[in-house]
Design an enzyme around this catalytic site. Structure first.
Site, PDB file in Angstrom:
ATOM      1  N   ASP A  15     -27.226 -22.515  72.878  1.00 34.93           N
ATOM      2  CA  ASP A  15     -28.301 -21.710  72.301  1.00 34.93           C
ATOM      3  C   ASP A  15     -27.799 -20.472  71.567  1.00 34.93           C
ATOM      4  O   ASP A  15     -26.698 -19.977  71.827  1.00 34.93           O
ATOM      5  CB  ASP A  15     -29.250 -21.234  73.404  1.00 34.93           C
ATOM      6  N   THR A  43     -16.454 -17.725  82.966  1.00 32.37           N
ATOM      7  CA  THR A  43     -17.496 -18.445  83.695  1.00 32.37           C
ATOM      8  C   THR A  43     -16.901 -19.616  84.483  1.00 32.37           C
ATOM      9  O   THR A  43     -17.189 -19.785  85.669  1.00 32.37           O
ATOM     10  CB  THR A  43     -18.562 -18.980  82.711  1.00 32.37           C
ATOM     11  N   ARG A  75     -31.180 -25.224  71.304  1.00 30.34           N
ATOM     12  CA  ARG A  75     -30.639 -26.171  72.294  1.00 30.34           C
ATOM     13  C   ARG A  75     -31.024 -27.613  71.971  1.00 30.34           C
ATOM     14  O   ARG A  75     -30.354 -28.549  72.372  1.00 30.34           O
ATOM     15  CB  ARG A  75     -31.165 -25.843  73.700  1.00 30.34           C
ATOM     16  N   ASP A  99     -15.252 -20.681  76.524  1.00 26.33           N
ATOM     17  CA  ASP A  99     -14.968 -19.654  75.525  1.00 26.33           C
ATOM     18  C   ASP A  99     -13.861 -18.753  76.102  1.00 26.33           C
ATOM     19  O   ASP A  99     -12.679 -19.071  75.996  1.00 26.33           O
ATOM     20  CB  ASP A  99     -16.289 -18.926  75.240  1.00 26.33           C
ATOM     21  N   THR A 100     -14.205 -17.647  76.756  1.00 21.65           N
ATOM     22  CA  THR A 100     -13.167 -16.817  77.383  1.00 21.65           C
ATOM     23  C   THR A 100     -12.622 -17.477  78.650  1.00 21.65           C
ATOM     24  O   THR A 100     -11.537 -17.129  79.118  1.00 21.65           O
ATOM     25  CB  THR A 100     -13.713 -15.430  77.785  1.00 21.65           C
ATOM     26  N   GLY A 101     -13.403 -18.389  79.227  1.00 24.60           N
ATOM     27  CA  GLY A 101     -12.980 -19.068  80.451  1.00 24.60           C
ATOM     28  C   GLY A 101     -13.396 -18.342  81.719  1.00 24.60           C
ATOM     29  O   GLY A 101     -13.154 -18.835  82.827  1.00 24.60           O
TER      30      GLY A 101
END
Ligand code: IMP
Ligand code: MG
Length: 179
Positions: A160, A108, A166, A104-106
């Protein structure tokens, strides 16, 4: 349409589309890593289903390890410290492919890359089932991408919403009229 807690979701990617994408990605990996010492590192919890289906289609010798990212209050003034939990095998001189459910934002995946690079792998690539390019603000784009998707919340196939969803076979996208 399905309902999880207060939100409704519509089917966005069918099970059959996920299956054929996994066949395509795994075939590429099977040929690119044929004579290399390969280790997959799957990021829990979200990537468990993707990792499992990927592994069934990897036909070259490989290892797999499952890790979790934990962030805790460290001693330094800089605040939180990141740690990878569960990497109990050496990746030194091995070719690493990180398996992630979504970038997503990167943020992680950047943290995970940094932590793994300390261990001196021969190479390191990120393979993510889903990628939201318009949300991405990280340093390195994921090298192997299943589906590039719009910046809308998705659940299912390991992902999730508030720990639910999930188990769904398909990937669902949040409905517009939710907020
Ligand atoms: P990042 O923003 O790339 O650091 O993503 C952080 C984490 O947020 C991912 O590993 C997912 O667990 C979660 N995430 C991001 N986008 C979604 C989404 O659309 N649905 C469910 N989880 C998400
Ligand atoms: Mg995740």
């Amino acid at each position: 349409m399905i309902q999880i807690n207060d939100k409704s979701f519509d089917v966005f990617i069918q099970e059959s589309e996920i299956t054929s994408k996994i066949l395509e990605i795994s075939a590429t990996i099977n040929s690119e890593y044929k004579d290399k010492e390969l280790i997959f590192i799957a990021i829990l919890n979200g990537a468990f289903m993707f990792a499992s289906d990927m592994m069934k289609n990897i036909s070259i010798p490989c290892e797999i390890s499952f890790v979790k990212v934990s962030s805790y209050e460290g001693m330094s003034t800089s605040g939180r410290v990141d740690e990878l939990i569960g990497l109990n095998t050496s990746i030194e001189n091995k070719h690493v492919i990180i398996l992630e459910d979504i970038v997503d934002t990167g943020i992680t995946i950047d943290k995970i890359r940094t932590l793994l690079m300390i261990e001196n792998p021969a190479s390191l690539k990120v393979c993510t089932l889903l990628y939201k390019p318009s949300a991405f603000a990280g340093k390195h784009q994921p090298e192997i991408v299943g589906f590039s998707i719009p910046n809308k919340f998705v659940v299912g196939y390991g992902l999730d919403y508030d720990e639910k969803g999930r188990n769904l076979k398909e990937i669902y996208q949040i409905k517009e009229n939710n907020n």
